[in-house]
Design an enzyme around this catalytic site. Structure first.
Site, mmCIF file in Angstrom:
data_model
loop_
_atom_site.group_PDB
_atom_site.id
_atom_site.type_symbol
_atom_site.label_atom_id
_atom_site.label_comp_id
_atom_site.label_asym_id
_atom_site.label_seq_id
_atom_site.Cartn_x
_atom_site.Cartn_y
_atom_site.Cartn_z
ATOM 1 N N SER A 156 0.837 -1.201 0.000
ATOM 2 C CA SER A 156 0.000 0.000 0.000
ATOM 3 C C SER A 156 0.875 1.256 0.000
ATOM 4 C CB SER A 156 -0.962 -0.044 1.191
ATOM 5 O OG SER A 156 -1.962 0.923 1.080
ATOM 6 N N ASP A 259 -10.419 -3.381 -5.018
ATOM 7 C CA ASP A 259 -9.586 -2.366 -4.381
ATOM 8 C C ASP A 259 -9.609 -1.117 -5.255
ATOM 9 O OD1 ASP A 259 -7.569 -0.817 -3.239
ATOM 10 O OD2 ASP A 259 -5.989 -2.330 -3.459
ATOM 11 N N HIS A 289 -7.955 -4.975 -0.804
ATOM 12 C CA HIS A 289 -6.765 -4.303 -0.296
ATOM 13 C C HIS A 289 -6.465 -4.834 1.105
ATOM 14 C CE1 HIS A 289 -4.001 -0.830 -0.465
ATOM 15 N NE2 HIS A 289 -4.128 -0.840 0.851
#
Length: 321
Positions: A156, A259, A289
């Site tokens: 991320s 996501d 995610h």
């Protein structure tokens, strides 16, 4: 047709934090991610022989870091950057991810606790990440001991830092064996609030809400990391906007189908390939995610994460020619 949402993951989504930015503060975001990690305390972490807290050089002084390794011989070295929207996340929330990297790649892993916004805004986290890599490379004898097998990894916001650090390493003449970019943020122009920019990535609309990470939460994260919206065009936070990706380290890029970041991650994988960079891409069908942290519950998540780490291991084993 892509796979439907994994039913195990679907049951977990209501239990996950960071879904409502209207009531979120930086401290509450940090507390909720730490609480999620603490809730798993009764489950033994993946076993690693040696774990120690150390320091590495950051952009403005020493930064806390954690060293993980199995054995004591020469090995690849991976500098890992945790996720959490730059704002949240720490060494504890991503301890299991770091351990799995050690176990499945055979590398020595250094997890870096970079400075977080809003206390330190962009480019503070990037500067810490790049400084940490330079420091580890300069002291490689204290870690894996092999300059031809150094890699960066992150998930991320940490994937964003790994990607931008890999670009900085290319420009500085530091040869990396590979980069593992796990559902990375690659383009923040418009701070996820600009309709024209959002339209470039359909997943920002398709997965805007309902699947843990929301587009509104990404807007919240960007608003804390960037002091000025114009900073979003800087390659040090938007690697997809870099003038050239040629010559950057070979990459393993993963996304999650459900996501909002899916399409920009895929776009980055395509851009790397177009620049002549070797890339292995995993689209994460049926997943959300954060799925690298759901492997204990979801076989789909565990298998997909293992595939990506296996590809990364292959890059590390091969090393720099």
């Amino acid at each position: 047709m892509p796979l439907p949402l994994d039913p195990v993951v679907e049951k977990i989504i209501p239990l996950l934090p960071l879904r409502d930015p209207t009531v979120m503060t930086p401290q509450s975001a940090r507390d909720s991610l730490r609480a999620l990690a603490d809730a798993r305390a009764a489950v033994p972490p993946p076993p690693v022989e040696h774990v120690s807290d150390i320091e590495v050089q950051g952009g403005a002084g020493k930064r806390p870091a954690r060293l993980y390794r199995n054995g004591s011989g020469r090995a690849p070295t991976v500098i890992f950057f945790h996720g959490g929207g730059w704002v949240a996340g720490d060494l504890e929330t991503h301890d299991r991810q770091a351990r799995n990297l050690v176990i499945e790649t055979g590398a020595v892993v250094i997890s870096v606790d970079y400075r977080r916004p809003p206390e330190t805004r962009f480019p503070g986290a990037f500067e810490d990440a790049f400084a940490a890599v330079r420091d580890v490379v300069a002291r490689i004898g204290e870690f894996g001991g092999d300059l031809s097998r150094v890699g960066v990894a992150g998930d991320s916001a940490g994937g964003n830092l790994a990607a931008t650090t890999a670009l900085a390493c290319r420009d500085a003449g530091i040869k990396l064996a590979g980069q593992l970019l796990v559902y990375p943020v690659t383009d923040v122009v418009g701070n996820f609030a600009d309709p024209t920019e959002n339209a470039r990535f359909p997943s920002r609309a398709e997965n805007a809400e309902g699947y843990f990470l929301t587009r509104a939460t990404m807007e919240w994260f960007c608003g804390h990391y960037l002091a000025e919206m114009a900073d979003g065009a800087d390659w040090r936070v938007s690697p997809l906007r870099a003038k050239s990706l040629a010559g950057v380290a070979p990459a393993v890029v993963t996304t999650a189908w459900f996501d909002p970041l899916r399409d920009e991650g895929h776009a980055y994988a395509r851009a790397l390939k177009a620049a002549g960079v070797p890339v292995r891409y995993h689209e994460g069908e049926g997943l959300i995610h954060g799925y690298f942290g759901l492997g204990d519950a979801s076989e789909t998540a565990r298998t997909e994460a293992q595939r990506a780490r296996a590809d990364f291991k292959a890059l590390l084993v091969k090393g720099v020619a």
